[in-house]
Write an enzyme that holds these catalytic residues in place. Structure first.
Site, PDB file in Angstrom:
ATOM      1  N   VAL A 138      -0.762  -7.223   8.958  1.00  0.00           N
ATOM      2  CA  VAL A 138      -0.674  -5.775   8.743  1.00  0.00           C
ATOM      3  C   VAL A 138      -1.929  -5.227   8.066  1.00  0.00           C
ATOM      4  O   VAL A 138      -2.220  -4.039   8.140  1.00  0.00           O
ATOM      5  CB  VAL A 138       0.574  -5.372   7.907  1.00  0.00           C
ATOM      6  CG1 VAL A 138       1.844  -5.674   8.686  1.00  0.00           C
ATOM      7  CG2 VAL A 138       0.586  -6.048   6.553  1.00  0.00           C
ATOM      8  N   ARG A 144       0.831  -1.209   0.000  1.00  0.00           N
ATOM      9  CA  ARG A 144       0.000   0.000   0.000  1.00  0.00           C
ATOM     10  C   ARG A 144       0.857   1.248   0.000  1.00  0.00           C
ATOM     11  O   ARG A 144       2.020   1.237   0.373  1.00  0.00           O
ATOM     12  CB  ARG A 144      -0.956  -0.008   1.191  1.00  0.00           C
ATOM     13  CG  ARG A 144      -0.280  -0.052   2.536  1.00  0.00           C
ATOM     14  CD  ARG A 144      -1.345  -0.196   3.639  1.00  0.00           C
ATOM     15  NE  ARG A 144      -0.776  -0.750   4.850  1.00  0.00           N
ATOM     16  CZ  ARG A 144      -1.519  -1.249   5.848  1.00  0.00           C
ATOM     17  NH1 ARG A 144      -2.832  -1.272   5.753  1.00  0.00           N
ATOM     18  NH2 ARG A 144      -0.939  -1.736   6.924  1.00  0.00           N
ATOM     19  N   ASP A 168       1.657  -2.339  12.234  1.00  0.00           N
ATOM     20  CA  ASP A 168       1.277  -2.330  10.821  1.00  0.00           C
ATOM     21  C   ASP A 168       1.841  -1.165  10.026  1.00  0.00           C
ATOM     22  O   ASP A 168       1.334  -0.836   8.961  1.00  0.00           O
ATOM     23  CB  ASP A 168      -0.246  -2.349  10.681  1.00  0.00           C
ATOM     24  CG  ASP A 168      -0.900  -1.147  11.346  1.00  0.00           C
ATOM     25  OD1 ASP A 168      -0.172  -0.304  11.899  1.00  0.00           O
ATOM     26  OD2 ASP A 168      -2.134  -1.073  11.314  1.00  0.00           O
ATOM     27  N   GLU A 217      -3.320   6.062   4.143  1.00  0.00           N
ATOM     28  CA  GLU A 217      -2.909   5.029   3.195  1.00  0.00           C
ATOM     29  C   GLU A 217      -3.961   4.798   2.110  1.00  0.00           C
ATOM     30  O   GLU A 217      -5.155   4.902   2.364  1.00  0.00           O
ATOM     31  CB  GLU A 217      -2.695   3.706   3.946  1.00  0.00           C
ATOM     32  CG  GLU A 217      -1.604   3.809   4.994  1.00  0.00           C
ATOM     33  CD  GLU A 217      -1.495   2.570   5.883  1.00  0.00           C
ATOM     34  OE1 GLU A 217      -0.360   2.222   6.220  1.00  0.00           O
ATOM     35  OE2 GLU A 217      -2.538   1.979   6.231  1.00  0.00           O
TER      36      GLU A 217
END
Lengths: 365, 365
Positions: free
Chosen positions: B301, B51, B235, B62
């Site tokens: 994550v 990502r 994460d 994100e």
């Protein structure tokens, strides 16, 4: 207004249309050019990245993020050149604006119409820096969705008085002429039978074609000293419009070089081919056009910062004109750590009794 | 239904809540685990990428895209651990689903609640492969927004009978206990005064903390042979939960290794540290847990494919339950090349008379 309203502003396509009609397209574009100039002038404020593209046999789907200290913005946009045969626009877009301090979304917006507006405004921003001031005639090759916006922007904001039109789809040119005749009376409109004819005598050559191919819409031989090429349609790997032989003889300007080297006309050139980013010219750090005889190329691909600017600009105007709707995109929580509480009815009874065999398989997997 | 309805389905947070209430959280999670297993099993069908993350001093924003031949999906999600002090959730999300053949958006959805659901379902998918079948006790460290979903999923779908809770914020544990007492009667709930106490005697250790720091929520000394660690909170770069000394003694499983090496617990390990992707275990191509004494770690994550699955799953269910609303996100065009026509009133009169000096500067730049 709290930091976290729990609802997000929504700007629908219908509302964006009303906004343009109320303000007037020329005034809206004029303000957008000014907003773009302001944001491009503070280039170092932005966290920039080449857009993320997913290519398919039929087209491309892209995410375009950008951020400064106050906001994070992104756009989703596709490009599917065969869509019109199915009755579907080839380009559709939407996007969002977030507060950087909390990450909370504050605006979700249509961006199909807005992308057409910001693309035309960006072309004007570049042409103000790069085209000869005496420019009066523009060739407009590719007469699809973007063409009216380019025509109107260049006539109203840059003094173009004559348009020379060409498209391989004659019906697209019919549509463009019909729209221009009602919207731009007094402007001379010439329908041409080839791109070469359209380019003849043009001061500015705008290409906005849709085909996903390394096309040669404009050959080297067509280009005369002094011309400004506003190359808008070539915007992904394998999708270009200009004869690569034009580029070494021209001064080439781009939005964001790392992305343009992947997607723009300069994908044909070596990695070290010299280009100038528009912000450098805006700030006077690099020259734009230096001589009447220079051939200038704006190798436009569309950069996320333009959408950031357009999102903030349209948001502010739509708020003034009360054209925003609330959208229930986020949970409204009394306790921000109690997301689960959303699911509980006010009586706090159990929402999820232990499953019985009878409904254990009720939901298909 | 045409290829291009011009409107997009919208799943609001309110509608997602109604959907969970109607179907029941357990049944919804059970179906989601199954859908995830199906999509992870066809791993090679997806165009996958780590990502795109924009980091700020306060958090991270994100974009998570993924696509197969039929659909392109993405999620926007933030992580701002200090938000709850402002009354704002630390994690908010929304996303969209597009047809790959035309690029047309078909669904815009809330994903804050849905992310909590898919994260719990993904943890269950992993634990089914990795935890001992005899597991009955789970430590749950971090008692914020995600904790009820993890608790309920592991109790209802994996047979956990005893929960050992710890959070540095006692009020968060109060909230979790209150919610669990109404929703999970019969389950043994132990409030612990430290992470070390919570981990004692646990078969499964679930960490779902929010701090953006390289924390040591679980030290090597706390970990006993046979444990399964469901490490959900770590994460992003600089945000981890486990003592790195645990990893060489464990078998580590991840969603998508290229992303997990950047964001997961394994960011502490060399690039060639051996990990197994979950899909390999699902398809029987790699072993999961092999011995009762193995220490297994699911270094979770959050991967875009989970959101793709959740978007399609929730979309289908919401359609069945008539919980979708139409959203005017796209232009409705008679002629797909006539975007400009949107702006013209039916009488085709001029919408944009040549500006007079009087309103030339009406719009602030």
């Amino acid at each position: 207004m709290t930091n976290y309203p729990g609802q997000v502003d929504f700007l629908s396509t219908d509302a964006a249309v009303l906004l343009v009609q109320r303000i007037g397209l020329t005034e809206l574009l004029r303000g957008l050019v000014s907003a773009l100039e302001q944001d491009f002038s503070r280039w170092e404020d932005f966290d920039k990245t080449a857009r993320l593209a997913h290519h398919t046999p039929d087209g491309v789907m892209e995410l375009m993020p950008v951020a400064d200290a106050s906001h994070f913005a992104f756009k989703y946009v596709n490009g599917h050149p065969k869509n019109p045969q199915l009755g579907i626009p080839s380009i559709m877009a939407f996007g969002a604006l977030m507060r950087a301090d909390t990450g909370a979304p504050i605006l979700l917006s249509e961006l199909t119409l807005t992308t057409a507006l910001r693309t035309a405004a960006t072309s004007v921003m570049a042409a103000k820096l790069l085209a000869r001031r005496s420019s009066r005639t523009m060739a407009l090759i590719g007469n699809g969705s973007q063409s009216e916006f380019q025509a109107l922007a260049f006539v109203r904001l840059l003094g173009i008085q004559s348009l020379r039109l060409y498209d391989i789809d004659a019906a697209a040119t019919d549509k463009l002429i019909h729209n221009l005749q009602t919207q731009l009376p007094g402007v001379q409109i010439q329908r041409c039978s080839s791109a070469a004819e359209a380019v003849q005598g043009a001061d500015i050559v705008t290409t906005v074609t849709a085909d996903k191919a390394n096309a040669t819409i404009v050959s080297r031989a067509m280009v005369q000293p002094g011309m400004h090429l506003n190359a808008v349609g070539g915007d992904c790997p394998g999708k270009t419009e200009l004869d690569a032989a034009i580029l070494p003889d021209a001064k080439v300007f781009v939005e964001f070089a790392p992305q343009s080297r992947i997607e723009g006309e300069i994908q044909h050139m070596p990695e070290d081919f010299a280009v100038t980013e528009l912000w450098q010219v805006l700030r006077g750090e690099q020259a734009g056009r230096q001589h009447e005889d220079d051939i200038t190329v704006f190798d436009s691909v569309g950069f996320a910062l333009e959408d950031y600017t357009a999102l903030r600009y349209m948001h502010a105007l739509a708020r003034q004109h009360q054209l925003l709707q609330p959208l229930a995109l986020l949970p409204q929580l009394d306790n921000p750590k109690n997301l689960f509480g959303l699911l509980l009815p006010p009586t706090a009874q159990r929402i999820d009794p232990a499953p019985t065999e009878a409904h254990r398989h009720a939901i298909p997997a």
